[in-house]
Design a protein around this motif. Structure first.
Motif, PDB file in Angstrom:
ATOM      1  N   LEU A 155     -11.557  12.012   6.865  1.00  0.00           N
ATOM      2  CA  LEU A 155     -12.393  12.187   5.676  1.00  0.00           C
ATOM      3  C   LEU A 155     -11.666  11.547   4.502  1.00  0.00           C
ATOM      4  CD1 LEU A 155     -14.991  13.578   4.545  1.00  0.00           C
ATOM      5  CD2 LEU A 155     -13.542  15.547   3.986  1.00  0.00           C
ATOM      6  N   PHE A 156     -12.332  10.632   3.784  1.00  0.00           N
ATOM      7  CA  PHE A 156     -11.645   9.943   2.693  1.00  0.00           C
ATOM      8  C   PHE A 156     -12.631   9.421   1.651  1.00  0.00           C
ATOM      9  CE2 PHE A 156     -12.619   6.736   5.867  1.00  0.00           C
ATOM     10  CZ  PHE A 156     -13.065   5.644   5.140  1.00  0.00           C
ATOM     11  N   ASP A 157     -12.096   9.204   0.450  1.00  0.00           N
ATOM     12  CA  ASP A 157     -12.823   8.493  -0.601  1.00  0.00           C
ATOM     13  C   ASP A 157     -12.446   7.028  -0.501  1.00  0.00           C
ATOM     14  OD1 ASP A 157     -13.987  10.817  -1.797  1.00  0.00           O
ATOM     15  OD2 ASP A 157     -12.060  11.260  -2.749  1.00  0.00           O
ATOM     16  N   TYR A 158     -13.437   6.165  -0.641  1.00  0.00           N
ATOM     17  CA  TYR A 158     -13.160   4.730  -0.625  1.00  0.00           C
ATOM     18  C   TYR A 158     -13.124   4.235  -2.064  1.00  0.00           C
ATOM     19  CZ  TYR A 158     -12.908   0.213   1.741  1.00  0.00           C
ATOM     20  OH  TYR A 158     -12.473  -0.996   2.238  1.00  0.00           O
ATOM     21  N   LEU A 159     -11.947   3.823  -2.497  1.00  0.00           N
ATOM     22  CA  LEU A 159     -11.733   3.470  -3.888  1.00  0.00           C
ATOM     23  C   LEU A 159     -12.350   2.127  -4.238  1.00  0.00           C
ATOM     24  CD1 LEU A 159      -7.953   4.497  -4.154  1.00  0.00           C
ATOM     25  CD2 LEU A 159      -9.985   5.918  -4.516  1.00  0.00           C
ATOM     26  N   ARG A 160     -12.540   1.923  -5.519  1.00  0.00           N
ATOM     27  CA  ARG A 160     -12.991   0.621  -5.997  1.00  0.00           C
ATOM     28  C   ARG A 160     -11.888  -0.413  -5.741  1.00  0.00           C
ATOM     29  NH1 ARG A 160     -14.562   3.633 -10.998  1.00  0.00           N
ATOM     30  NH2 ARG A 160     -16.837   3.819 -11.053  1.00  0.00           N
ATOM     31  N   PRO A 161     -12.230  -1.706  -5.790  1.00  0.00           N
ATOM     32  CA  PRO A 161     -11.202  -2.733  -5.607  1.00  0.00           C
ATOM     33  C   PRO A 161     -10.033  -2.619  -6.577  1.00  0.00           C
ATOM     34  CG  PRO A 161     -13.379  -3.706  -5.399  1.00  0.00           C
ATOM     35  CD  PRO A 161     -13.583  -2.295  -5.844  1.00  0.00           C
ATOM     36  N   ASP A 162     -10.280  -2.053  -7.779  1.00  0.00           N
ATOM     37  CA  ASP A 162      -9.187  -1.917  -8.749  1.00  0.00           C
ATOM     38  C   ASP A 162      -8.370  -0.649  -8.540  1.00  0.00           C
ATOM     39  OD1 ASP A 162     -10.899   0.053  -9.621  1.00  0.00           O
ATOM     40  OD2 ASP A 162     -11.209  -0.784 -11.630  1.00  0.00           O
ATOM     41  N   GLY A 163      -8.691   0.124  -7.493  1.00  0.00           N
ATOM     42  CA  GLY A 163      -7.927   1.319  -7.169  1.00  0.00           C
ATOM     43  C   GLY A 163      -8.418   2.597  -7.820  1.00  0.00           C
ATOM     44  N   THR A 164      -9.463   2.545  -8.625  1.00  0.00           N
ATOM     45  CA  THR A 164      -9.998   3.756  -9.263  1.00  0.00           C
ATOM     46  C   THR A 164     -11.027   4.410  -8.348  1.00  0.00           C
ATOM     47  OG1 THR A 164     -11.713   2.482 -10.421  1.00  0.00           O
ATOM     48  CG2 THR A 164      -9.603   2.823 -11.559  1.00  0.00           C
ATOM     49  N   ARG A 165     -11.244   5.705  -8.588  1.00  0.00           N
ATOM     50  CA  ARG A 165     -12.174   6.469  -7.771  1.00  0.00           C
ATOM     51  C   ARG A 165     -13.482   6.695  -8.543  1.00  0.00           C
ATOM     52  NH1 ARG A 165     -10.274  12.295  -5.907  1.00  0.00           N
ATOM     53  NH2 ARG A 165      -8.380  11.060  -5.696  1.00  0.00           N
ATOM     54  N   PRO A 166     -14.621   6.258  -7.988  1.00  0.00           N
ATOM     55  CA  PRO A 166     -15.893   6.481  -8.680  1.00  0.00           C
ATOM     56  C   PRO A 166     -16.182   7.970  -8.848  1.00  0.00           C
ATOM     57  CG  PRO A 166     -16.134   4.892  -6.902  1.00  0.00           C
ATOM     58  CD  PRO A 166     -14.794   5.527  -6.729  1.00  0.00           C
ATOM     59  N   VAL A 169      -7.029  -0.325   4.046  1.00  0.00           N
ATOM     60  CA  VAL A 169      -6.276   0.923   3.945  1.00  0.00           C
ATOM     61  C   VAL A 169      -5.794   1.167   2.520  1.00  0.00           C
ATOM     62  CG1 VAL A 169      -4.270   2.196   4.816  1.00  0.00           C
ATOM     63  CG2 VAL A 169      -5.613   0.789   6.366  1.00  0.00           C
ATOM     64  N   ASP A 170      -5.542   0.092   1.751  1.00  0.00           N
ATOM     65  CA  ASP A 170      -5.083   0.285   0.378  1.00  0.00           C
ATOM     66  C   ASP A 170      -6.186   0.836  -0.521  1.00  0.00           C
ATOM     67  OD1 ASP A 170      -6.379  -2.167   0.745  1.00  0.00           O
ATOM     68  OD2 ASP A 170      -5.460  -3.038  -1.026  1.00  0.00           O
ATOM     69  N   ARG A 171      -7.415   0.910  -0.027  1.00  0.00           N
ATOM     70  CA  ARG A 171      -8.520   1.494  -0.802  1.00  0.00           C
ATOM     71  C   ARG A 171      -8.911   2.871  -0.280  1.00  0.00           C
ATOM     72  NH1 ARG A 171     -13.277  -2.776  -1.204  1.00  0.00           N
ATOM     73  NH2 ARG A 171     -14.137  -1.051  -2.452  1.00  0.00           N
ATOM     74  N   ILE A 172      -8.165   3.386   0.692  1.00  0.00           N
ATOM     75  CA  ILE A 172      -8.473   4.701   1.276  1.00  0.00           C
ATOM     76  C   ILE A 172      -7.674   5.787   0.571  1.00  0.00           C
ATOM     77  CG2 ILE A 172      -8.145   6.126   3.335  1.00  0.00           C
ATOM     78  CD1 ILE A 172      -8.943   3.748   5.027  1.00  0.00           C
ATOM     79  N   HIS A 173      -8.372   6.795   0.069  1.00  0.00           N
ATOM     80  CA  HIS A 173      -7.735   7.999  -0.475  1.00  0.00           C
ATOM     81  C   HIS A 173      -8.102   9.148   0.465  1.00  0.00           C
ATOM     82  CE1 HIS A 173      -6.060  10.776  -3.437  1.00  0.00           C
ATOM     83  NE2 HIS A 173      -7.121  11.543  -3.215  1.00  0.00           N
ATOM     84  N   ALA A 174      -7.184   9.465   1.374  1.00  0.00           N
ATOM     85  CA  ALA A 174      -7.473  10.438   2.431  1.00  0.00           C
ATOM     86  C   ALA A 174      -7.510  11.858   1.898  1.00  0.00           C
ATOM     87  CB  ALA A 174      -6.443  10.322   3.539  1.00  0.00           C
ATOM     88  N   HIS A 175      -8.443  12.659   2.432  1.00  0.00           N
ATOM     89  CA  HIS A 175      -8.498  14.090   2.140  1.00  0.00           C
ATOM     90  C   HIS A 175      -7.562  14.824   3.097  1.00  0.00           C
ATOM     91  CE1 HIS A 175     -12.582  14.207  -0.174  1.00  0.00           C
ATOM     92  NE2 HIS A 175     -11.963  13.039  -0.344  1.00  0.00           N
ATOM     93  N   THR A 176      -7.538  16.147   2.992  1.00  0.00           N
ATOM     94  CA  THR A 176      -6.728  16.949   3.905  1.00  0.00           C
ATOM     95  C   THR A 176      -7.147  16.680   5.345  1.00  0.00           C
ATOM     96  OG1 THR A 176      -6.562  18.687   2.228  1.00  0.00           O
ATOM     97  CG2 THR A 176      -6.045  19.302   4.496  1.00  0.00           C
ATOM     98  N   PRO A 177      -6.208  16.533   6.285  1.00  0.00           N
ATOM     99  CA  PRO A 177      -6.573  16.262   7.678  1.00  0.00           C
ATOM    100  C   PRO A 177      -7.607  17.253   8.189  1.00  0.00           C
ATOM    101  CG  PRO A 177      -4.201  16.067   7.400  1.00  0.00           C
ATOM    102  CD  PRO A 177      -4.737  16.596   6.097  1.00  0.00           C
ATOM    103  N   THR A 178      -8.626  16.731   8.879  1.00  0.00           N
ATOM    104  CA  THR A 178      -9.706  17.594   9.370  1.00  0.00           C
ATOM    105  C   THR A 178      -9.289  18.385  10.603  1.00  0.00           C
ATOM    106  OG1 THR A 178     -10.643  15.897  10.837  1.00  0.00           O
ATOM    107  CG2 THR A 178     -11.375  15.896   8.535  1.00  0.00           C
ATOM    108  N   ILE A 203       0.838  -1.193   0.000  1.00  0.00           N
ATOM    109  CA  ILE A 203       0.000   0.000   0.000  1.00  0.00           C
ATOM    110  C   ILE A 203       0.872   1.242   0.000  1.00  0.00           C
ATOM    111  CG2 ILE A 203      -1.809  -1.215   1.242  1.00  0.00           C
ATOM    112  CD1 ILE A 203      -1.028   0.291   3.740  1.00  0.00           C
ATOM    113  N   ASP A 204       0.253   2.388  -0.269  1.00  0.00           N
ATOM    114  CA  ASP A 204       0.966   3.656  -0.328  1.00  0.00           C
ATOM    115  C   ASP A 204       1.297   4.135   1.087  1.00  0.00           C
ATOM    116  OD1 ASP A 204       1.810   6.141  -1.818  1.00  0.00           O
ATOM    117  OD2 ASP A 204       0.295   6.990  -0.490  1.00  0.00           O
ATOM    118  N   ALA A 205       2.552   4.527   1.286  1.00  0.00           N
ATOM    119  CA  ALA A 205       2.984   4.978   2.610  1.00  0.00           C
ATOM    120  C   ALA A 205       2.227   6.230   3.042  1.00  0.00           C
ATOM    121  CB  ALA A 205       4.488   5.236   2.605  1.00  0.00           C
ATOM    122  N   GLY A 206       1.847   7.091   2.080  1.00  0.00           N
ATOM    123  CA  GLY A 206       1.111   8.308   2.419  1.00  0.00           C
ATOM    124  C   GLY A 206      -0.250   8.006   3.021  1.00  0.00           C
TER     125      GLY A 206
END
Length: 328
Positions: free
Chosen positions: A157-168, A210-219, A138-141
């Motif tokens: 706050l985060f976007d939950y990616l598809r299993p293939d890693g793309t964002r709907p 966690v490998d499907r989490i694309h985090a937004h700016t810290p709240t 997974i991405d260290a970030g």
């Protein structure tokens, strides 16, 4: 002088390994009197190590943090343990394999000759075992963002990616608005990183990969920590059939319906398998292996009736396995 220096280095190592020690404990570990320990503590302070005295019936010592703290010191056993850990650590995060190799080289450069020889004798060649159901790194970030939110107790706050890693996208049928959760625990199990969180919108405790989490700016928004139902993080993760796991990436992938409760199947299924709820006493499992016979063998380990087996190659493998076992 040599004996005193060795004793002080050991004392420093002990202080660095635990948050707080009593004087009696340090004296017992070092094999000296408490008076000698007090002198050695003063020697460490003169060298620039911020050793703090704690109050209490017996008193104690702890190593404080600060920008003036000199380099860390390891005793022999700690140095060997760190070197072995760096060689055997699984590569579950992008970019850390090279960092681990460089860290090992750095440690070896400052080791005395006798320890370097011991580490060289323990050089390990890692070979892949096909029973290791590995996950993609997974991405260290993402790991850092989630870990910081858990540690600080801030809403995530985060976007939950598809299993293939793309964002709907908003126009997509599977689009889900950004999720806002209270992150409680970061868990590593079966080579996969999971986030256990409370979701205020649904009042539930979902588990996210966690490998499907694309985090937004810290709240930066704190929350009041809640108690996890049942109290055990391990049981919550291992017994949950919905962990966000994705279809395994193997040359052979099959599915079967199994007469076992989903939480039982989820606990004992190979890492990365997908377990779906069919009923209180039934689950559907999707798993992969290097051969159809491999999948059939794994299904047999559950000692439960199975049906609705897909694809045809897996059905054939199950029949072949049954014939072989009937002849045994």
């Amino acid at each position: 002088m040599a004996t005193t220096s060795e004793r002080i280095l050991k004392l420093l190592s002990l202080l660095a390994s635990r948050r707080e020690w009593s004087g009696d404990e340090l004296a017992a570990r070092a094999g000296v009197s408490t008076r000698t320990i007090r002198r050695d503590i003063e020697a460490l302070r003169e060298l620039g190590y911020p050793v703090l005295t704690t109050k209490g019936p017996d008193g104690g010592y702890r190593l404080g943090a600060g920008t003036t703290l000199p380099p860390l010191m390891f005793d022999d056993d700690q140095a060997v343990a760190v070197a072995l850990a760096l060689q055997t650590a699984p590569a579950t995060v992008f970019g850390l394999s090279d960092a681990a190799a460089r860290a090992l080289e750095t440690i070896q450069q400052v080791m005395p000759a006798r320890l370097r020889a011991e580490i060289d004798a323990l050089r390990i060649t890692r070979l892949r075992n096909w029973w290791e159901f590995a996950a993609p790194p997974i991405d260290a970030g993402a790991l850092k963002a989630v870990g910081n939110a858990v540690r600080k107790g801030h809403l995530l706050l985060f976007d939950y990616l598809r299993p293939d890693g793309t964002r709907p996208e908003p126009r997509d049928a599977d689009f889900v608005p950004p999720l806002r959760v209270e992150p409680h625990h970061l868990v590593l199990w079966a080579g996969r990183w999971y986030l256990v969180a409370y979701e205020p919108a649904s009042g539930s405790w979902p588990i996210y990969r966690v490998d499907r989490i694309h985090a937004h700016t810290p709240t930066g928004r704190p929350f009041t920590r809640r108690d996890l139902p049942g109290g055990s993080v391990a049981n919550h993760v291992m017994n949950s059939y919905d962990r966000g796991d994705t279809r395994p990436d193997w040359q052979c992938v099959g599915t079967a319906r199994m007469d076992l409760p989903p939480e039982i199947v989820a606990r004992w299924a190979p890492g990365g398998s997908v377990v779906e709820y069919v009923g209180p006493a039934q689950a559907r499992i999707t798993l992969g292996a290097w051969s159809w016979a491999g999948i059939a063998g794994i299904l047999a380990t559950f000692d439960a009736d199975i049906d609705v087996i897909e694809p045809a190659e897996l059905r054939d493998a199950c029949r072949a396995l049954a014939r072989r076992l009937s002849k045994a």
